[in-house]
Design an enzyme around this catalytic site. Structure first.
Site, PDB file in Angstrom:
ATOM      1  N   ASP A 100     -17.965  40.932  10.636  1.00 40.18           N
ATOM      2  CA  ASP A 100     -16.674  41.457   9.377  1.00 40.18           C
ATOM      3  C   ASP A 100     -18.087  40.227   8.427  1.00 40.18           C
ATOM      4  O   ASP A 100     -17.806  39.275   8.384  1.00 40.18           O
ATOM      5  CB  ASP A 100     -15.457  40.562   9.419  1.00 40.18           C
ATOM      6  CG  ASP A 100     -14.004  41.199   8.310  1.00 40.18           C
ATOM      7  OD1 ASP A 100     -13.418  41.437   8.492  1.00 40.18           O
ATOM      8  OD2 ASP A 100     -14.624  41.636   7.065  1.00 40.18           O
ATOM      9  N   GLU A 265     -15.099  47.991   2.954  1.00 41.49           N
ATOM     10  CA  GLU A 265     -13.925  47.976   3.262  1.00 41.49           C
ATOM     11  C   GLU A 265     -13.840  48.292   1.535  1.00 41.49           C
ATOM     12  O   GLU A 265     -14.143  47.978   0.002  1.00 41.49           O
ATOM     13  CB  GLU A 265     -12.999  46.539   3.452  1.00 41.49           C
ATOM     14  CG  GLU A 265     -12.091  46.986   3.133  1.00 41.49           C
ATOM     15  CD  GLU A 265     -11.147  45.087   2.690  1.00 41.49           C
ATOM     16  OE1 GLU A 265     -12.272  44.379   1.495  1.00 41.49           O
ATOM     17  OE2 GLU A 265      -9.554  44.926   2.837  1.00 41.49           O
ATOM     18  N   ASP A 327      -4.401  44.125   7.018  1.00 41.93           N
ATOM     19  CA  ASP A 327      -3.709  43.686   5.952  1.00 41.93           C
ATOM     20  C   ASP A 327      -2.411  44.604   5.383  1.00 41.93           C
ATOM     21  O   ASP A 327      -2.191  44.485   4.134  1.00 41.93           O
ATOM     22  CB  ASP A 327      -4.493  44.141   4.532  1.00 41.93           C
ATOM     23  CG  ASP A 327      -5.457  43.040   4.647  1.00 41.93           C
ATOM     24  OD1 ASP A 327      -7.137  43.021   4.461  1.00 41.93           O
ATOM     25  OD2 ASP A 327      -5.616  41.589   4.964  1.00 41.93           O
TER      26      ASP A 327
HETATM   27  O1  TEU Z   1      -8.697  42.224   1.610  1.00 41.68           O
HETATM   28  C1  TEU Z   1      -8.929  43.409   0.612  1.00 41.68           C
HETATM   29  C2  TEU Z   1      -7.481  44.122  -0.072  1.00 41.68           C
HETATM   30  O2  TEU Z   1      -6.934  44.622   1.417  1.00 41.68           O
HETATM   31  C3  TEU Z   1      -6.918  43.799  -1.090  1.00 41.68           C
HETATM   32  O3  TEU Z   1      -7.660  43.334  -2.122  1.00 41.68           O
HETATM   33  C4  TEU Z   1      -7.302  45.371  -1.534  1.00 41.68           C
HETATM   34  O4  TEU Z   1      -7.332  45.285  -2.760  1.00 41.68           O
HETATM   35  C5  TEU Z   1      -5.477  45.274  -2.601  1.00 41.68           C
HETATM   36  O5  TEU Z   1      -4.479  45.497  -1.491  1.00 41.68           O
HETATM   37  C6  TEU Z   1      -5.156  46.894  -3.183  1.00 41.68           C
HETATM   38  O6  TEU Z   1      -5.202  48.093  -2.586  1.00 41.68           O
HETATM   39  C7  TEU Z   1     -10.130  41.764   2.131  1.00 41.68           C
HETATM   40  C8  TEU Z   1      -9.517  41.445   3.770  1.00 41.68           C
HETATM   41  O7  TEU Z   1      -8.923  42.290   4.484  1.00 41.68           O
HETATM   42  C9  TEU Z   1      -8.181  40.596   3.081  1.00 41.68           C
HETATM   43  O8  TEU Z   1      -7.359  39.660   4.667  1.00 41.68           O
HETATM   44  C10 TEU Z   1      -8.908  39.510   3.011  1.00 41.68           C
HETATM   45  O9  TEU Z   1      -7.325  38.528   2.672  1.00 41.68           O
HETATM   46  C11 TEU Z   1      -9.610  39.550   1.550  1.00 41.68           C
HETATM   47  O10 TEU Z   1     -10.038  41.225   1.422  1.00 41.68           O
HETATM   48  C12 TEU Z   1      -9.992  38.396   0.584  1.00 41.68           C
HETATM   49  O11 TEU Z   1     -11.331  38.246   1.504  1.00 41.68           O
END
Ligand code: TEU
Ligand code: CA
Length: 532
Positions: A100, A265, A327
């Site tokens: 990651d 992502e 998430d």
């Molecule tokens: O997650 C980003 C994320 O899932 C949310 O900001 C998403 O953009 C939002 O829910 C809109 O749908 C990544 C990682 O996967 C997460 O675990 C971290 O907490 C985050 O970024 C910050 O690094």
């Protein structure tokens, strides 16, 4: 390479959330040696690559997505030697390793940020995003943090605010600064020289913010019960056109090493998502397709979503699908245990590279976390509206020994209630289990390139059934998914001599079918239409 194809087109990726995978040093937290110990289980499952959520030095305010040293392993997960052993053991078994990469923000404890915040004239001041207070005082503009509150934190020592899209302990790096880009390219090279096979890039669509720091516009569709940051449309903080330039630079860096994979992502609607393949496919190889995470679970909607995605892909853009991640609420929690098996068949038979989220192969449930056990800062900052992510991060359930074999001490998060029966050891012995469905589907993917590399063609969709062909050369497979809990019938093409390769009901595997095939409620079938 699979013939002339890169490995990642036919591969199945397995996401490991390392804190919750396997503990080997009795601290209740998963670690690298735990992943190494579990490689035989991953071989038994049949996956080809693992993507490991961050393992780098971190204060763990966002459980590793707040990095304080990009080129060192955090002691909670082990040592660099443990990491090098994991790479060697994984590669010895033919398993690729994807790390990651979290370039959008570092931890506020990173040496770069400590230097940047030390003074307005620090050499690294411009490595982060500092702004004067608004004319009347207060934050420079209306930008909001995804984890609640303003995205601006005031630093009294230098009288300026710094920008953080997430926690105030996750200051955003300034990707308009060539020194930041150069430093991050060296981070990628460091890990590729260690032999890793690719990166999943965190929030890649956030990397560039508006040069003029204009206020984000209000979101007319916002309603209470949604995260507060959604009251604004992130027009000036995400998905800016210049982001594709920095992504191109990351891709050129990764391309300095052979056969490496770049996954992005990206939470964007399909029509914007596909831009991340880049001009002339010079972007990320796989912009994560999160469409199934929030899809209404009905046949027509799913068919429309698949058609839209397949139709939006640029020429040569390789598709990918996910059902879950660390998430989002678990698939079994969204569609129920029986439809989770149908969802597994969908994930592993659609065209493109699938990513399995660890535990979904057991149909692990979404877990209600008692308030006193909540660890996720998102839930702590924005309580009570269901954004908490702990419930999809509970410890992996290996067997019916103490703590499901995950740890010999109390785990950092509570286990799901069903761990005594719902675990790898038990499900492995049950021919009808979802784990054995995953294993059979992964085996058939390897045996039938029509599934991993073949074309996709819708067959029929009605209110209840979703059916599509996967074809390659003279191999023609028909996938039929019953999205209802009652029996449904499907008329096969005239004169077809067909054989069931995989049923979610297991016991029908190998049966001949012709004319009309009947599916039980919540049943899915992979049918070989060209069998003799
Ligand atoms: O997650 C980003 C994320 O899932 C949310 O900001 C998403 O953009 C939002 O829910 C809109 O749908 C990544 C990682 O996967 C997460 O675990 C971290 O907490 C985050 O970024 C910050 O690094
Ligand atoms: Ca541990």
């Amino acid at each position: 390479m699979n013939g002339s194809r890169p490995w990642w087109q036919s591969a199945v990726i397995y996401q490991i959330y390392p804190r919750s995978f396997q503990d080997t040093n009795d601290d209740g937290i998963g670690d690298l040696n735990g992943i190494t110990q579990r490689l035989p289980d991953l071989i038994d499952l049949g996956v080809d690559a693992i993507w490991i959520s961050p393992i780098f030095r971190s204060p763990m305010k966002d459980f590793g997505y707040d990095i304080s040293d990009y080129v060192d392993v955090d002691p909670i997960f082990g040592t660099m030697a443990d990491f090098e052993r994991l790479i060697a053991e994984a590669h010895a078994r033919g398993i690729k390793v994807i790390l990651d990469f979290v370039p959008n923000h570092s931890s506020d404890q990173h040496a770069w940020f400590l230097e940047s915040r030390a003074s307005r004239t620090s050499a690294k001041r411009d490595w982060y995003i500092w702004r004067d207070p608004a004319p009347g005082g207060g934050p420079p503009n209306n930008w909001l943090s995804e984890f609640g509150g303003s995205a601006w934190e005031f630093d009294a020592a230098t009288g300026q605010y710094y920008y953080h899209a997430f926690l105030n302990s996750q200051p955003d790096l300034n990707w308009r600064n060539p020194e930041v880009v150069a430093a991050m390219r060296d981070v990628l090279r460091f890990w590729m020289r260690k032999g890793i096979d690719g990166f999943r890039v965190d929030v890649i669509w956030h990397l560039i913010k508006d040069r003029q720091f204009r206020d984000n516009p209000p979101n007319p569709n916002y309603h209470a019960g949604r995260p507060p940051n959604e009251a604004l449309i992130p027009l000036y903080t995400t998905d800016l056109p210049e982001v594709h330039d920095v992504i191109g630079t990351l891709r050129r860096t990764v391309d300095e090493f052979p056969d490496r994979l770049l996954i992005g992502e990206i939470y964007l609607p399909v029509e914007r998502l596909v831009a991340y393949y880049g001009r002339d496919l010079g972007g990320v190889h796989l912009p994560f397709n999160f469409a199934l995470l929030s899809a209404r679970w009905d046949a027509k909607h799913l068919q429309a979503l698949i058609t839209e995605y397949e139709g939006a892909l640029p020429k040569g853009g390789w598709p990918n699908w996910v059902l879950g991640n660390h998430d989002r609420p678990r698939i079994a929690g969204r569609v129920g245990q029986r439809q989770a098996a149908v969802a597994a068949m969908l994930l592993l038979t659609l065209r493109g590279t699938p990513t399995i989220y660890n535990g979904d192969e057991l149909g692990m449930p979404q877990v209600d976390i008692p308030r006193h056990r909540v660890r996720d800062p998102f839930e702590r900052n924005v309580p009570g509206i269901g954004v908490g992510r702990d419930g999809c991060r509970t410890p992996m359930q290996w067997d019916s020994s103490r703590n499901a074999g995950f740890s010999r001490v109390d785990p950092w998060l509570p286990l799901a209630d069903d761990w005594r029966s719902n675990n790898v050891a038990n499900l492995r012995e049950d021919a009808l289990s979802i784990l054995n469905l995953y294993r059979r589907l992964l085996r058939v993917r390897k045996e039938r390139p029509a599934l991993s590399l073949g074309s996709y063609r819708p067959y029929v969709v009605d209110e209840d059934l979703l059916a599509y062909y996967r074809e390659l050369n003279d191999s023609r497979l028909l996938i039929v998914l019953n999205l209802t809990d009652g029996p449904q019938a499907l008329k096969l093409e005239e004169g077809a001599h067909a054989r069931i390769l995989v049923s979610t009901e297991a016991k029908r595997d190998g049966d001949l079918v012709k004319g009309t095939v009947t599916l039980a409620g919540d049943e899915g079938l992979v049918i070989d239409m060209a069998s003799r």
